[in-house]
Design a protein around this motif. Structure first.
Motif, PDB file in Angstrom:
ATOM      1  N   ALA A   1       0.925  -1.367  -0.064  1.00  0.00           N
ATOM      2  CA  ALA A   1       0.029   0.089  -0.050  1.00  0.00           C
ATOM      3  C   ALA A   1       0.879   1.265  -0.229  1.00  0.00           C
ATOM      4  O   ALA A   1       0.573   2.281  -0.732  1.00  0.00           O
ATOM      5  CB  ALA A   1      -0.722   0.015   1.371  1.00  0.00           C
ATOM      6  N   ALA A   2       1.736   1.162   0.758  1.00  0.00           N
ATOM      7  CA  ALA A   2       2.761   2.448   0.847  1.00  0.00           C
ATOM      8  C   ALA A   2       3.485   2.675  -0.351  1.00  0.00           C
ATOM      9  O   ALA A   2       3.528   3.708  -0.855  1.00  0.00           O
ATOM     10  CB  ALA A   2       3.728   2.245   2.244  1.00  0.00           C
ATOM     11  N   ILE A   3       3.894   1.464  -0.964  1.00  0.00           N
ATOM     12  CA  ILE A   3       4.724   1.651  -2.156  1.00  0.00           C
ATOM     13  C   ILE A   3       3.872   2.164  -3.409  1.00  0.00           C
ATOM     14  O   ILE A   3       4.348   2.855  -4.217  1.00  0.00           O
ATOM     15  CB  ILE A   3       5.416   0.367  -2.399  1.00  0.00           C
ATOM     16  N   GLY A   4       2.720   1.527  -3.546  1.00  0.00           N
ATOM     17  CA  GLY A   4       1.785   1.873  -4.391  1.00  0.00           C
ATOM     18  C   GLY A   4       1.540   3.344  -4.483  1.00  0.00           C
ATOM     19  O   GLY A   4       1.410   3.903  -5.297  1.00  0.00           O
ATOM     20  N   ILE A   5       1.298   4.004  -3.263  1.00  0.00           N
ATOM     21  CA  ILE A   5       1.047   5.386  -3.080  1.00  0.00           C
ATOM     22  C   ILE A   5       2.068   6.231  -3.611  1.00  0.00           C
ATOM     23  O   ILE A   5       1.913   7.087  -4.045  1.00  0.00           O
ATOM     24  CB  ILE A   5       0.248   5.577  -1.817  1.00  0.00           C
ATOM     25  N   GLY A   6       3.365   5.548  -2.949  1.00  0.00           N
ATOM     26  CA  GLY A   6       4.606   6.380  -3.649  1.00  0.00           C
ATOM     27  C   GLY A   6       4.727   6.646  -4.961  1.00  0.00           C
ATOM     28  O   GLY A   6       5.000   7.386  -5.565  1.00  0.00           O
TER      29      GLY A   6
ATOM     30  N   LEU B   1      14.122   0.548 -10.288  1.00  0.00           N
ATOM     31  CA  LEU B   1      14.328   0.843 -11.861  1.00  0.00           C
ATOM     32  C   LEU B   1      12.772   0.930 -12.649  1.00  0.00           C
ATOM     33  O   LEU B   1      12.213   1.652 -13.309  1.00  0.00           O
ATOM     34  CB  LEU B   1      15.268   0.104 -12.672  1.00  0.00           C
ATOM     35  N   LYS B   2      12.167  -0.221 -12.206  1.00  0.00           N
ATOM     36  CA  LYS B   2      10.837  -0.694 -13.047  1.00  0.00           C
ATOM     37  C   LYS B   2       9.650   0.545 -12.447  1.00  0.00           C
ATOM     38  O   LYS B   2       9.042   1.136 -13.403  1.00  0.00           O
ATOM     39  CB  LYS B   2      10.229  -2.107 -12.588  1.00  0.00           C
ATOM     40  N   ALA B   3       9.574   0.701 -11.196  1.00  0.00           N
ATOM     41  CA  ALA B   3       9.046   1.869 -10.728  1.00  0.00           C
ATOM     42  C   ALA B   3       9.240   3.299 -11.349  1.00  0.00           C
ATOM     43  O   ALA B   3       8.307   4.011 -11.795  1.00  0.00           O
ATOM     44  CB  ALA B   3       8.923   2.055  -9.390  1.00  0.00           C
TER      45      ALA B   3
ATOM     46  N   LEU C   1       5.433  -5.095 -10.448  1.00  0.00           N
ATOM     47  CA  LEU C   1       5.947  -4.476  -9.227  1.00  0.00           C
ATOM     48  C   LEU C   1       5.570  -5.169  -7.913  1.00  0.00           C
ATOM     49  O   LEU C   1       6.357  -5.442  -6.809  1.00  0.00           O
ATOM     50  CB  LEU C   1       5.677  -2.842  -9.363  1.00  0.00           C
ATOM     51  N   GLY C   2       4.237  -5.467  -7.888  1.00  0.00           N
ATOM     52  CA  GLY C   2       4.018  -6.319  -6.842  1.00  0.00           C
ATOM     53  C   GLY C   2       4.414  -7.441  -6.582  1.00  0.00           C
ATOM     54  O   GLY C   2       4.756  -8.020  -5.463  1.00  0.00           O
ATOM     55  N   GLY C   3       4.832  -8.302  -7.579  1.00  0.00           N
ATOM     56  CA  GLY C   3       5.421  -9.553  -7.575  1.00  0.00           C
ATOM     57  C   GLY C   3       6.873  -9.422  -7.037  1.00  0.00           C
ATOM     58  O   GLY C   3       7.347 -10.051  -6.352  1.00  0.00           O
ATOM     59  N   LEU C   4       7.312  -8.388  -7.467  1.00  0.00           N
ATOM     60  CA  LEU C   4       8.838  -8.070  -7.108  1.00  0.00           C
ATOM     61  C   LEU C   4       8.938  -7.573  -5.532  1.00  0.00           C
ATOM     62  O   LEU C   4       9.666  -7.914  -4.927  1.00  0.00           O
ATOM     63  CB  LEU C   4       9.520  -6.734  -7.755  1.00  0.00           C
ATOM     64  N   VAL C   5       8.001  -7.092  -5.040  1.00  0.00           N
ATOM     65  CA  VAL C   5       7.790  -6.473  -3.714  1.00  0.00           C
ATOM     66  C   VAL C   5       7.749  -7.791  -2.964  1.00  0.00           C
ATOM     67  O   VAL C   5       8.311  -7.822  -1.722  1.00  0.00           O
ATOM     68  CB  VAL C   5       6.664  -5.481  -3.263  1.00  0.00           C
TER      69      VAL C   5
ATOM     70  N   VAL D   1       0.715 -12.549  -3.509  1.00  0.00           N
ATOM     71  CA  VAL D   1       0.137 -11.594  -2.669  1.00  0.00           C
ATOM     72  C   VAL D   1       0.475 -10.279  -2.961  1.00  0.00           C
ATOM     73  O   VAL D   1      -0.153  -9.307  -2.805  1.00  0.00           O
ATOM     74  CB  VAL D   1       0.374 -12.004  -1.154  1.00  0.00           C
ATOM     75  N   GLY D   2       1.847 -10.026  -3.000  1.00  0.00           N
ATOM     76  CA  GLY D   2       2.254  -8.742  -3.349  1.00  0.00           C
ATOM     77  C   GLY D   2       1.577  -8.400  -4.502  1.00  0.00           C
ATOM     78  O   GLY D   2       1.402  -7.036  -4.780  1.00  0.00           O
ATOM     79  N   MET D   3       1.463  -9.138  -5.906  1.00  0.00           N
ATOM     80  CA  MET D   3       1.120  -8.812  -7.094  1.00  0.00           C
ATOM     81  C   MET D   3      -0.443  -8.172  -6.762  1.00  0.00           C
ATOM     82  O   MET D   3      -0.818  -7.178  -7.336  1.00  0.00           O
ATOM     83  CB  MET D   3       0.733  -9.889  -7.886  1.00  0.00           C
ATOM     84  N   ALA D   4      -1.275  -8.886  -5.929  1.00  0.00           N
ATOM     85  CA  ALA D   4      -2.596  -8.335  -5.821  1.00  0.00           C
ATOM     86  C   ALA D   4      -2.728  -7.357  -5.045  1.00  0.00           C
ATOM     87  O   ALA D   4      -3.720  -6.405  -5.139  1.00  0.00           O
ATOM     88  CB  ALA D   4      -3.469  -9.633  -4.828  1.00  0.00           C
ATOM     89  N   ALA D   5      -1.925  -7.043  -3.663  1.00  0.00           N
ATOM     90  CA  ALA D   5      -1.998  -6.079  -3.050  1.00  0.00           C
ATOM     91  C   ALA D   5      -1.419  -4.820  -3.508  1.00  0.00           C
ATOM     92  O   ALA D   5      -2.211  -3.735  -3.442  1.00  0.00           O
ATOM     93  CB  ALA D   5      -1.066  -6.259  -1.696  1.00  0.00           C
ATOM     94  N   LEU D   6      -0.522  -4.922  -4.275  1.00  0.00           N
ATOM     95  CA  LEU D   6       0.006  -3.345  -5.067  1.00  0.00           C
ATOM     96  C   LEU D   6      -0.961  -3.187  -6.385  1.00  0.00           C
ATOM     97  O   LEU D   6      -1.215  -1.964  -6.487  1.00  0.00           O
ATOM     98  CB  LEU D   6       1.358  -3.778  -5.557  1.00  0.00           C
ATOM     99  N   SER D   7      -1.360  -4.162  -6.872  1.00  0.00           N
ATOM    100  CA  SER D   7      -2.323  -3.871  -7.847  1.00  0.00           C
ATOM    101  C   SER D   7      -3.703  -3.276  -7.541  1.00  0.00           C
ATOM    102  O   SER D   7      -4.346  -2.373  -8.094  1.00  0.00           O
ATOM    103  CB  SER D   7      -2.657  -5.000  -8.836  1.00  0.00           C
ATOM    104  N   VAL D   8      -4.252  -3.535  -6.225  1.00  0.00           N
ATOM    105  CA  VAL D   8      -5.437  -3.140  -5.848  1.00  0.00           C
ATOM    106  C   VAL D   8      -4.899  -1.623  -5.137  1.00  0.00           C
ATOM    107  O   VAL D   8      -5.906  -0.887  -5.276  1.00  0.00           O
ATOM    108  CB  VAL D   8      -5.660  -3.886  -4.337  1.00  0.00           C
ATOM    109  N   THR D   9      -3.929  -1.264  -4.759  1.00  0.00           N
ATOM    110  CA  THR D   9      -3.433  -0.050  -4.569  1.00  0.00           C
ATOM    111  C   THR D   9      -3.492   1.009  -5.419  1.00  0.00           C
ATOM    112  O   THR D   9      -4.198   2.040  -5.760  1.00  0.00           O
ATOM    113  CB  THR D   9      -2.166  -0.013  -3.840  1.00  0.00           C
TER     114      THR D   9
END
Length: 605
Positions: A261-266, A334-336, A358-362, A387-395
């Protein structure tokens, strides 16, 4: 003697016109008609997804020398350092094309969310196809954007055109636009439930029982057509994990969700910052994508995994050997940056698939950190990646159910899907409370729109004070006596009169009943009307919508308010009562309720 003329032979086009009219009536009156149109819309979306994805692949093969089997983002290094200039050249082509289109079509195109929220689902199919072409140029040149935005734009645009051809009702057209996007996303990922709930959560803005059949039908149709054309398979293949629902596991995945959530908002903030920097820079707008392409090329020299959406890189991340901590951290950074620069500099596309990668990387990075700080929990790196994939994409994208179904349909692992649903729910609440928007709706917010989903609010904006007010307002000069006022306004003639100055400018409201109560006192009857003025500083303006007007009535506690030309020009142009506002608001809400419950179909059936 006159001879009667022989009966005219009905021309063929007259027969065709009557057939089309009867077909329109059938579609409007029967629920099965809307479902049939949704199947057609889903099929068109599936074909469009195949055409766009294959077009991007052909561009990658031609520009980057792929062998036809590999993926651009899966390249270890560029075949030739000069290939780092391709994103800049692609950005130059995109900028020139966009500049030409700006002279040809001056109005700003709308995306499906904005169309459904504000325009009753009406979209320009020409604009949608042009946006699809621009996104194809961007992705084909290697910009770090996904094609999903083009998929939904074209799929929804075609559906809107189809619905407008049959003169569908507003609610039905909005459903059909959602069905087009459902067919597109379902075709892109080979996941019909994902496509359906993408439409409900993001495009339509709500789930309705009577919208289920057309949307799901379109999603299934899109998958079948894309598979028949050789695409539409699961984007990562079937995988499973051995995760156990234990307390330590849940705590770890909760921490991962918070980090996402924090990374996605960032990342969303970073996109806005880079976009603002480009707008303030001296670089002309049509050259900004090329400038962004220069940055992308430099990043691609470090690792080509920053290029394009990241399908190949994500597949390797899930199925390949676990990268080192340093490689994961560097690739994530780099991807972000590449994604933010691509969007911020003006490349067309979205962050749907980029957020998955990006979520998969996280997730993988989180697992690598777990190995460093303590004993291994009953959890594996693949579970963390999903889980990271889903969480970051929801963000970034939104849609917790959409991402949960994506994980279920791509992994086939039900216990894992339960964890993902929990993580997606937590992230959704956090983002809504701290940030308030998904990436798409936040960008609309930056343009001045306040919508947060595709939920229909267009009728609210359409019902303005100008449409609701009475222009035949009864006015009187504020310097006349109460006795004169009472003589010209007997009880029962009206309830409220607007007082003005000699120049016709608003000074307050006068209650007829209150004025008549004072006539029993001869001394008070000699006073000026100014002694009875109410709400001298409160007036409506014609551009306010019905919700804003209702809020002003509530704040002023008035039964009626004058309407002035503007906040600066106090010339009186009308009168509006609270009762009329509430009645119209209730009528529109009742129409919306009927759309949700399907009463229009029940009544007609």
């Amino acid at each position: 003697m006159s001879v009667a003329a022989p009966p005219a032979i009905e021309p063929k086009q007259g027969v065709l016109a009557r057939f089309v009219m009867r077909l329109r009536v059938l579609v409007r009156q029967e629920e099965i008609g809307l479902i049939t149109l949704s199947v057609v819309a889903g099929a068109m979306a599936g074909a469009a997804v195949t055409a766009l994805s294959q077009g991007a692949r052909l561009l990658h093969i031609a520009l980057y020398g792929l062998d036809g089997q590999g993926s651009l983002s899966a390249m270890v290094t560029l075949h030739n350092p000069w290939q780092a200039a391709i994103p800049a050249l692609g950005g130059l082509v995109l900028g020139l094309v966009s500049r030409l289109l700006a002279h040809w079509r001056r109005r700003r195109p709308v995306d499906p969310i904005e169309a459904n929220a504000l325009q009753g689902g009406r979209m320009s199919v020409t604009d949608s196809l042009l946006i699809g072409g621009q996104t194809l140029i961007s992705n084909g040149a290697g910009a770090s954007v996904g094609l999903e935005a083009a998929y939904t734009q074209v799929g929804s645009g075609l559906a809107s055109y189809l619905g407008a051809s049959f003169n569908l009702r507003r609610a039905d057209l909005r459903t059909l636009v959602g069905a087009g996007s459902a067919g597109a996303i379902a075709a892109a990922f080979g996941a019909p439930l994902t496509g359906a709930f993408y439409a409900f959560e993001l495009i339509i803005g709500s789930y309705t029982p009577f919208g289920l059949a057309p949307v799901v039908a379109a999603a299934i149709s899109g998958v079948l057509v894309s598979r028949a054309l050789g695409t539409g398979d699961s984007f990562i293949g079937q995988i499973a994990s051995d995760v156990t629902l234990q307390g330590g596991t849940m705590v770890a995945l909760l921490l991962l969700s918070l980090a996402c959530a924090a990374i996605g908002i960032g990342i969303m903030r970073l996109v806005g910052l880079i976009e603002a920097l480009f707008k303030r820079s001296p670089v002309p707008a049509f050259l900004q994508p090329a400038a962004g392409g220069v940055v992308l090329g430099a990043l691609a020299l470090i690792t080509p995994r920053v290029l394009s959406a990241g399908h190949g890189a994500f597949a390797e991340l899930i199925h390949g050997v676990m990268p080192t901590l340093l490689v994961l951290a560097l690739t994530l950074l780099l991807k972000a940056l590449a994604s933010a620069v691509s969007i911020g500099s003006g490349f067309r596309g979205g962050l749907f698939f980029a957020s998955l990668y990006l979520g998969g990387l996280v997730g993988k990075l989180f697992y690598a950190l777990l190995l460093l700080v303590g004993p291994v929990l009953p959890i594996d790196d693949t579970t963390c990646a999903i889980v990271g994939m889903a969480a970051l994409s929801v963000t970034i994208v939104g849609g917790p159910l959409t991402m949960s179904f994506l994980a279920l349909e791509t992994t086939g692992d039900f216990p894992l899907s339960i964890l993902i649903l929990a993580a997606a729910t937590v992230v959704s609440v956090i983002v809504r409370r701290t940030f308030g928007y998904s990436f798409t709706t936040w960008r609309l917010h930056l343009r001045g729109e306040s919508i947060k989903s595709g939920q229909d609010v267009g009728w609210i904006r359409g019902l303005t004070v100008r449409r609701l007010m009475r222009p035949d307002v009864d006015t009187i000069f504020a310097d006349v006596s109460i006795a004169t006022f009472v003589a010209t306004h007997p009880l029962g003639s009206t309830y409220w009169v607007v007082a003005t100055d000699p120049f016709g400018r608003y000074v307050g409201m006068v209650s007829v009943a209150e004025a008549h109560q004072l006539t029993s006192d001869p001394e008070r009857a000699k006073d000026h009307v100014t002694a009875l003025l109410r709400h001298p500083m409160t007036a409506l303006t014609p551009d306010l919508n019905i919700r804003e007007a209702a809020r002003l009535f509530e704040q002023s506690e008035s039964e009626a308010l004058a309407v002035t030309e503007s906040t600066t020009d106090r010339s009186v142009i009308g009168l509006l009562t609270e009762a009329h506002v509430l009645r119209r608001y209730t009528e529109e809400l009742d129409k919306a309720r009927q759309d949700l419950t399907g009463e229009k179909w029940i009544g007609e059936g």
